[in-house]
Write a protein that holds these residues in place. Structure first.
Motif, PDB file in Angstrom:
ATOM      1  N   GLU A 101       0.834  -1.216   0.000  1.00 26.05           N
ATOM      2  CA  GLU A 101       0.000   0.000   0.000  1.00 26.05           C
ATOM      3  C   GLU A 101       0.863   1.257   0.000  1.00 26.05           C
ATOM      4  N   HIS A 104       2.211   1.881  -3.430  1.00 27.25           N
ATOM      5  CA  HIS A 104       1.251   2.520  -4.324  1.00 27.25           C
ATOM      6  C   HIS A 104       1.269   4.036  -4.153  1.00 27.25           C
ATOM      7  N   ARG A 105       1.555   4.483  -2.927  1.00 27.82           N
ATOM      8  CA  ARG A 105       1.642   5.919  -2.652  1.00 27.82           C
ATOM      9  C   ARG A 105       3.056   6.444  -2.878  1.00 27.82           C
ATOM     10  N   ARG A 106       3.969   5.539  -3.245  1.00 32.86           N
ATOM     11  CA  ARG A 106       5.365   5.869  -3.503  1.00 32.86           C
ATOM     12  C   ARG A 106       5.999   6.510  -2.278  1.00 32.86           C
ATOM     13  N   HIS A 209       7.668   3.457 -10.066  1.00 36.86           N
ATOM     14  CA  HIS A 209       6.622   2.614  -9.503  1.00 36.86           C
ATOM     15  C   HIS A 209       7.258   1.550  -8.608  1.00 36.86           C
ATOM     16  N   GLU A 214       4.753  -5.351  -5.042  1.00 40.03           N
ATOM     17  CA  GLU A 214       3.450  -6.026  -5.123  1.00 40.03           C
ATOM     18  C   GLU A 214       3.601  -7.463  -5.598  1.00 40.03           C
TER      19      GLU A 214
END
Length: 237
Positions: A101, A104-106, A209, A214
């Motif tokens: 998670e 995803h927000r880097r 990314h 993931e």
């Protein structure tokens, strides 16, 4: 930077295959294929264990075999230690979710923190498994080795239920299947360490990314899920 590689982009040429049937990155699809093949391997091992378990009139009782907390209590605590092991592994899965998670927000700092927590959880689980193996080996169980008939009475519900064949099958399959799972956990820890180093070095920041985090997370969750079935077959049934 777009997270989708050139191989995953829509091909517009007449002989290029058109649009992909899945809106999923190529590497993630390959990870799912690998996990599916690995699921077949674990399934075959557990099905064989179930076949042996229920083809025998008697079998070592989990409450009798796993009733110690190494270093604390030798008897009287059935399944407590394996419960602790399971909790550790599940919590490591939670920290992996949080790492994905954060990716995803880097948020590089959060990814590093949650990945470290996941690695620690993996090492703790492996340490607990090594302690449990050592304890069972001390009791006389190993590949091709079981305690004496007199000692086996402590591991069956009734003394008259003792079966040397069942005990040997249990020992062989326990160390094989839990060892195979432990190898997966160890491999996952090593991969997580590599991903952690790449994160610290800013590799994923440069890519734009954290998709690799993931993908590794999928593997780690699979390992945790498999343990649920191993736990059920060996410790509960």
């Amino acid at each position: 930077m777009n997270a989708v590689s050139q191989l995953d982009q829509v091909k517009t040429g007449p002989w290029n295959g058109g649009r992909s049937p899945w809106s999923v990155e190529y590497g993630k699809i390959m990870m799912w294929f690998f996990l599916l093949s690995d699921a077949f391997t674990f399934s075959s091992l557990l099905i064989y264990y179930g076949a042996q378990r229920f083809s025998k009139l008697t079998w070592p009782a989990p409450d009798k075999v796993f009733q110690s907390i190494p270093g604390i209590a030798e008897h009287g605590a059935p399944l407590v230690f394996v419960g602790i092991m399971t909790f550790i592994l599940i919590m490591s899965s939670v920290t992996m979710v949080l790492a994905v998670e954060a990716g995803h927000r880097r948020s590089k700092k959060e990814v590093i923190g949650w990945m470290i927590a996941t690695i620690i959880g993996g090492f703790m689980f492996l340490g607990c498994q090594a302690i449990e193996w050592t304890h069972l080996h001390h009791d006389g169980f190993w590949w091709g080795q079981i305690p004496s008939a007199e000692e086996l009475k402590h591991f069956f519900l009734k003394p008259e239920d003792v079966s040397l064949i069942a005990a040997q099958q249990f020992a062989n399959l326990f160390f094989t299947i839990t060892g195979f799972h432990g190898f997966h956990v160890f491999s996952g820890v090593i991969i997580n360490i590599i991903i952690l180093i790449m994160t610290i070095n800013g590799t994923f920041e440069k890519r734009g990314h954290y998709l690799m985090v993931e993908k590794v997370g999928l593997y780690w969750h699979f390992v945790d899920l498999v343990w649920v079935f191993v736990f059920t077959f060996f410790y509960l049934v």
